[in-house]
Design a protein around this motif. Structure first.
Motif, mmCIF file in Angstrom:
data_model
loop_
_atom_site.group_PDB
_atom_site.id
_atom_site.type_symbol
_atom_site.label_atom_id
_atom_site.label_comp_id
_atom_site.label_asym_id
_atom_site.label_seq_id
_atom_site.Cartn_x
_atom_site.Cartn_y
_atom_site.Cartn_z
ATOM 1 N N PHE A 1 -1.876 -2.164 -10.992
ATOM 2 C CA PHE A 1 -1.628 -2.491 -9.620
ATOM 3 C C PHE A 1 -0.544 -3.182 -9.600
ATOM 4 C CE2 PHE A 1 -6.039 -1.664 -7.379
ATOM 5 C CZ PHE A 1 -5.814 -0.126 -7.743
ATOM 6 N N SER B 1 -3.848 -6.273 -12.416
ATOM 7 C CA SER B 1 -2.970 -6.567 -11.283
ATOM 8 C C SER B 1 -1.951 -7.465 -11.793
ATOM 9 C CB SER B 1 -3.673 -7.404 -10.215
ATOM 10 O OG SER B 1 -4.579 -6.366 -9.663
ATOM 11 N N ALA C 1 -6.153 -5.704 -4.359
ATOM 12 C CA ALA C 1 -7.129 -5.292 -5.688
ATOM 13 C C ALA C 1 -8.432 -5.671 -5.342
ATOM 14 C CB ALA C 1 -6.543 -5.884 -6.772
#
Length: 373
Positions: free
Chosen positions: A41, A96, A106
């Motif tokens: 992410f 992330s 997230a």
């Protein structure tokens, strides 16, 4: 002098790593967590940074897809999209790489997987700003209902990060203005934590240290980014023992409802809030002022400070101005006609935080908001 008895509960973060090259530890961290299929992410801008992405992919060989549809203020639609990525692709872990918006999204998406009855993917966070989201179990999501938009705060222990990696090299490409403003956000965490709780021996000393370290490291930010990362950690070392205050709540509404960049809100809200809290928290504000004043020794407790409590707001405003950050709402093109709505929304949504202003808090809040413009 003794301490009032108490208990401090730690969040279930298994490890925090720091220093140049720490990104290389991600592979071992993922392996220890049993990761086989990892989603990355990140933001669209970072996904386009080939050097950064090559480093991340090398460090995390289990990455099978990259999801970069994340916008500021964590829109609910972004969270739903990220949750679908996790649920539809048999993802067992997430890395992330980003600031507060990516990390909050997230956490929210992980919450969706739990609510769907699935095993929650493990989460390794590589922060690129100083927002501190990686350290907490809280997150904000901007929800839209009809014509109404509001950033709602959530807290879930079950979405706390498994591991955090602070790497100075990763943050070299973070834009300077974002880096500086997120550092002020970190100091806002420390200050509101001090003002919103009773004395906590470990948390207090770390908060004062974090304030001082951040002021010093941002003043020479090009060569002290690693020190600023440690400062952000100190500022928000125990989020579960701290609470958001009026400065953060004003920032949530400014960002979620009015679209002001979240990273800059603390530079505008914090000095105004501190200026009006002097009668209620003089000893704590005196210690905060001393922490902000690099000519004074860093305090470790809330008592015995050498500074004047009313200088805290002045020092914060002067520091933000020296960093080149906006310190007034008019600096970010906020419409003067929206000031009263901002005050009313804050008073209605956050009555306990507004109550720190004393009697007739709604009227005092209206004056505070007008002073910010």
């Amino acid at each position: 002098m003794g301490f009032t008895p108490g208990t401090l509960v730690n969040l279930p973060i298994a490890s925090v790593s720091w220093g140049n090259g720490s990104l290389s530890l991600v592979a071992d961290l993922l392996s220890s967590l049993g990761a086989r299929r990892t989603a990355l992410f990140t933001t669209a801008a970072q996904a386009a940074d080939r050097s950064l992405m090559d480093s991340v992919m090398t460090a995390a060989p289990t990455i099978v897809l990259t999801h970069s549809t994340f916008n500021a203020h964590v829109p609910a639609a972004d969270v739903a999209s990220a949750a679908d990525v996790l649920l539809d692709n048999e993802i067992d872990s997430v890395v992330s790489v980003g600031g507060g918006s990516v990390i909050d999204a997230a956490k929210a998406a992980l919450g969706h997987t739990i609510d769907a009855g699935r095993t929650r993917p493990r989460h390794v966070v590589v922060p690129t700003t100083l927002s501190g989201s990686e350290l907490s179990h809280t997150f904000g999501v901007t929800e839209t209902h009809g014509t109404s938009t509001f950033k709602r705060s959530h807290a879930r222990l079950d979405v706390t990060a498994d591991a955090i990696v602070y790497d100075e090299r990763v943050v070299e490409s973070t834009p300077g203005d974002l880096w500086l403003s997120s550092g002020v956000k970190a100091v806002d965490h420390a200050i509101e934590g001090l003002l919103g709780t009773e004395a906590l021996p470990l948390v207090d000393s770390l908060a004062f240290s974090g304030i001082r370290r951040m002021v010093e490291s941002l003043s020479a930010e090009t060569s002290h980014r690693g020190a600023a990362q440690i400062a952000a950690w100190e500022c928000y070392s125990h989020p579960q023992a701290m609470s958001y205050g009026l400065s953060h709540r004003l920032g949530h509404i400014l960002g979620g409802t009015f679209g002001v960049p979240h990273s800059v809100t603390s530079a505008i809200t914090l000095p105004a809030v501190l200026a009006r809290m002097t009668p209620a928290r003089p000893r704590t504000l005196a210690a905060i002022a001393q922490a902000l004043d690099v000519s004074q020794p860093t305090p470790t407790r809330r008592t015995g400070a050498r500074s004047q409590p009313d200088s805290a707001s002045v020092l914060v405003r002067e520091w933000c101005a020296e960093l080149g950050l906006p310190t007034r709402l008019r600096d970010v093109d906020f419409a003067q006609a929206d000031l009263d709505e901002l005050g009313e929304m804050t008073a209605s949504a956050y009555p306990s935080e507004s109550a720190v202003l004393g009697t007739d808090a709604r009227c005092r809040l209206r004056d505070l908001v007008r002073s910010m413009w």
